[in-house]
Design a protein around this motif. Structure first.
Motif, PDB file in Angstrom:
ATOM      1  N   GLN A   1     -31.378  46.826  17.948  1.00 40.41           N
ATOM      2  CA  GLN A   1     -32.164  47.982  18.370  1.00 40.41           C
ATOM      3  C   GLN A   1     -33.429  47.410  18.985  1.00 40.41           C
ATOM      4  O   GLN A   1     -34.095  46.577  18.371  1.00 40.41           O
ATOM      5  N   GLY A   2     -33.746  47.841  20.200  1.00 35.21           N
ATOM      6  CA  GLY A   2     -34.974  47.346  20.827  1.00 35.21           C
ATOM      7  C   GLY A   2     -34.805  47.157  22.307  1.00 35.21           C
ATOM      8  O   GLY A   2     -33.819  47.604  22.898  1.00 35.21           O
ATOM      9  N   THR A   3     -35.791  46.467  22.887  1.00 33.47           N
ATOM     10  CA  THR A   3     -35.758  46.221  24.327  1.00 33.47           C
ATOM     11  C   THR A   3     -34.755  45.099  24.631  1.00 33.47           C
ATOM     12  O   THR A   3     -34.296  44.407  23.717  1.00 33.47           O
ATOM     13  N   LEU A   4     -34.464  44.924  25.909  1.00 31.15           N
ATOM     14  CA  LEU A   4     -33.439  43.952  26.316  1.00 31.15           C
ATOM     15  C   LEU A   4     -33.716  42.564  25.731  1.00 31.15           C
ATOM     16  O   LEU A   4     -34.808  42.025  25.882  1.00 31.15           O
ATOM     17  N   GLY A   5     -32.715  41.998  25.056  1.00 29.36           N
ATOM     18  CA  GLY A   5     -32.854  40.656  24.491  1.00 29.36           C
ATOM     19  C   GLY A   5     -32.124  39.653  25.376  1.00 29.36           C
ATOM     20  O   GLY A   5     -31.223  40.032  26.127  1.00 29.36           O
ATOM     21  N   CYS A   6     -32.509  38.362  25.294  1.00 28.89           N
ATOM     22  CA  CYS A   6     -31.754  37.388  26.072  1.00 28.89           C
ATOM     23  C   CYS A   6     -30.344  37.295  25.494  1.00 28.89           C
ATOM     24  O   CYS A   6     -30.123  37.596  24.314  1.00 28.89           O
ATOM     25  N   LEU A   7     -29.376  36.895  26.331  1.00 27.49           N
ATOM     26  CA  LEU A   7     -27.981  36.979  25.904  1.00 27.49           C
ATOM     27  C   LEU A   7     -27.580  35.803  25.025  1.00 27.49           C
ATOM     28  O   LEU A   7     -26.873  35.979  24.041  1.00 27.49           O
ATOM     29  N   ARG A   8     -27.996  34.596  25.390  1.00 26.99           N
ATOM     30  CA  ARG A   8     -27.546  33.409  24.653  1.00 26.99           C
ATOM     31  C   ARG A   8     -28.716  32.508  24.297  1.00 26.99           C
ATOM     32  O   ARG A   8     -29.646  32.354  25.077  1.00 26.99           O
ATOM     33  N   ILE A   9     -28.628  31.907  23.111  1.00 25.58           N
ATOM     34  CA  ILE A   9     -29.657  30.977  22.635  1.00 25.58           C
ATOM     35  C   ILE A   9     -28.952  29.763  22.038  1.00 25.58           C
ATOM     36  O   ILE A   9     -28.192  29.891  21.076  1.00 25.58           O
ATOM     37  N   PRO A  10     -29.175  28.568  22.608  1.00 26.77           N
ATOM     38  CA  PRO A  10     -28.566  27.365  22.027  1.00 26.77           C
ATOM     39  C   PRO A  10     -29.160  27.059  20.657  1.00 26.77           C
ATOM     40  O   PRO A  10     -30.340  27.321  20.419  1.00 26.77           O
ATOM     41  N   PHE A  11     -28.339  26.510  19.748  1.00 34.24           N
ATOM     42  CA  PHE A  11     -28.841  26.043  18.453  1.00 34.24           C
ATOM     43  C   PHE A  11     -30.013  25.096  18.706  1.00 34.24           C
ATOM     44  O   PHE A  11     -29.949  24.242  19.586  1.00 34.24           O
ATOM     45  N   GLY A  12     -31.068  25.264  17.912  1.00 31.41           N
ATOM     46  CA  GLY A  12     -32.216  24.360  18.026  1.00 31.41           C
ATOM     47  C   GLY A  12     -33.281  24.878  18.977  1.00 31.41           C
ATOM     48  O   GLY A  12     -34.384  24.347  19.003  1.00 31.41           O
ATOM     49  N   LYS A  13     -32.965  25.926  19.769  1.00 31.53           N
ATOM     50  CA  LYS A  13     -33.969  26.430  20.723  1.00 31.53           C
ATOM     51  C   LYS A  13     -34.625  27.698  20.208  1.00 31.53           C
ATOM     52  O   LYS A  13     -33.945  28.603  19.696  1.00 31.53           O
ATOM     53  N   GLY A  14     -35.934  27.791  20.363  1.00 31.69           N
ATOM     54  CA  GLY A  14     -36.655  28.998  19.967  1.00 31.69           C
ATOM     55  C   GLY A  14     -36.589  29.234  18.468  1.00 31.69           C
ATOM     56  O   GLY A  14     -36.143  28.377  17.693  1.00 31.69           O
ATOM     57  N   VAL A  15     -37.021  30.404  18.062  1.00 28.06           N
ATOM     58  CA  VAL A  15     -37.082  30.724  16.633  1.00 28.06           C
ATOM     59  C   VAL A  15     -35.668  30.949  16.092  1.00 28.06           C
ATOM     60  O   VAL A  15     -35.289  30.413  15.043  1.00 28.06           O
TER      61      VAL A  15
END
Ligand code: SME
Length: 153
Positions: free
Chosen positions: A64-78
């Motif tokens: 629920q919320g505004t558009l999120g990025c689709l993919r996140i590699p392990f180890g990147k970002g929170v």
């Protein structure tokens, strides 16, 4: 109502609504919905799931919320850090978090909790974002850890 009591109420409601429903997408969508409604100050509440086709990558799931990025590699970002370490990430201010992925520039504080199945395997992370600094603490971490454990473990 204080937030610990609110989490307890949400968890109780979830267990009742989800009784007999095994589908993971339905379970995640319902968790995201009830948490977002209980905590309307949060701007993003939802899941990044481990993609079985690319296991070192998370793909966006029910939220629920505004558009999120689709993919996140392990180890990147929170989210990717929570997935790679298996540890809850409590971020007071994302601007101080190296490699933070800014899907929505309004997001300032975040909590990301790893989600494991009955076998203890990582299946997703639960990500919750707030537009002000320091909105999450150990009470959120403990309550959300307990919630994902009873709903998905
Ligand atoms: N901020 C997150 C990315 C996901 S979204 O904000 C919805 C991160 O750094 O993992």
């Amino acid at each position: 109502m204080d937030k610990v009591a609110l989490y307890t109420q949400v968890q109780k409601e979830l267990l009742s609504i989800l009784e007999g429903e095994e589908n993971l997408t339905a379970r995640m969508a319902t968790v995201a919905c009830l948490l977002a409604q209980a905590f309307p100050g949060n701007i993003w509440t939802g899941f990044y799931v481990v993609d079985p086709d690319t296991p070192q990558e998370l793909v966006v799931g029910p939220y629920q919320g505004t558009l999120g990025c689709l993919r996140i590699p392990f180890g990147k970002g929170v989210c990717g850090t929570a997935a790679a370490t298996g540890q809850t990430q409590l971020v007071v201010n994302v601007h101080d978090f190296p490699g933070h992925i800014a899907c929505d520039s309004r997001s300032v504080s975040e909590i990301v909790v790893p989600v494991t199945n009955k076998a203890g395997e990582l299946i997703a992370v639960l990500d919750i974002d707030h537009p002000e600094a320091g909105q999450f603490d150990e009470r959120d971490a403990d309550a959300l850890w307990a919630l994902v454990k009873v709903v998905f473990g």
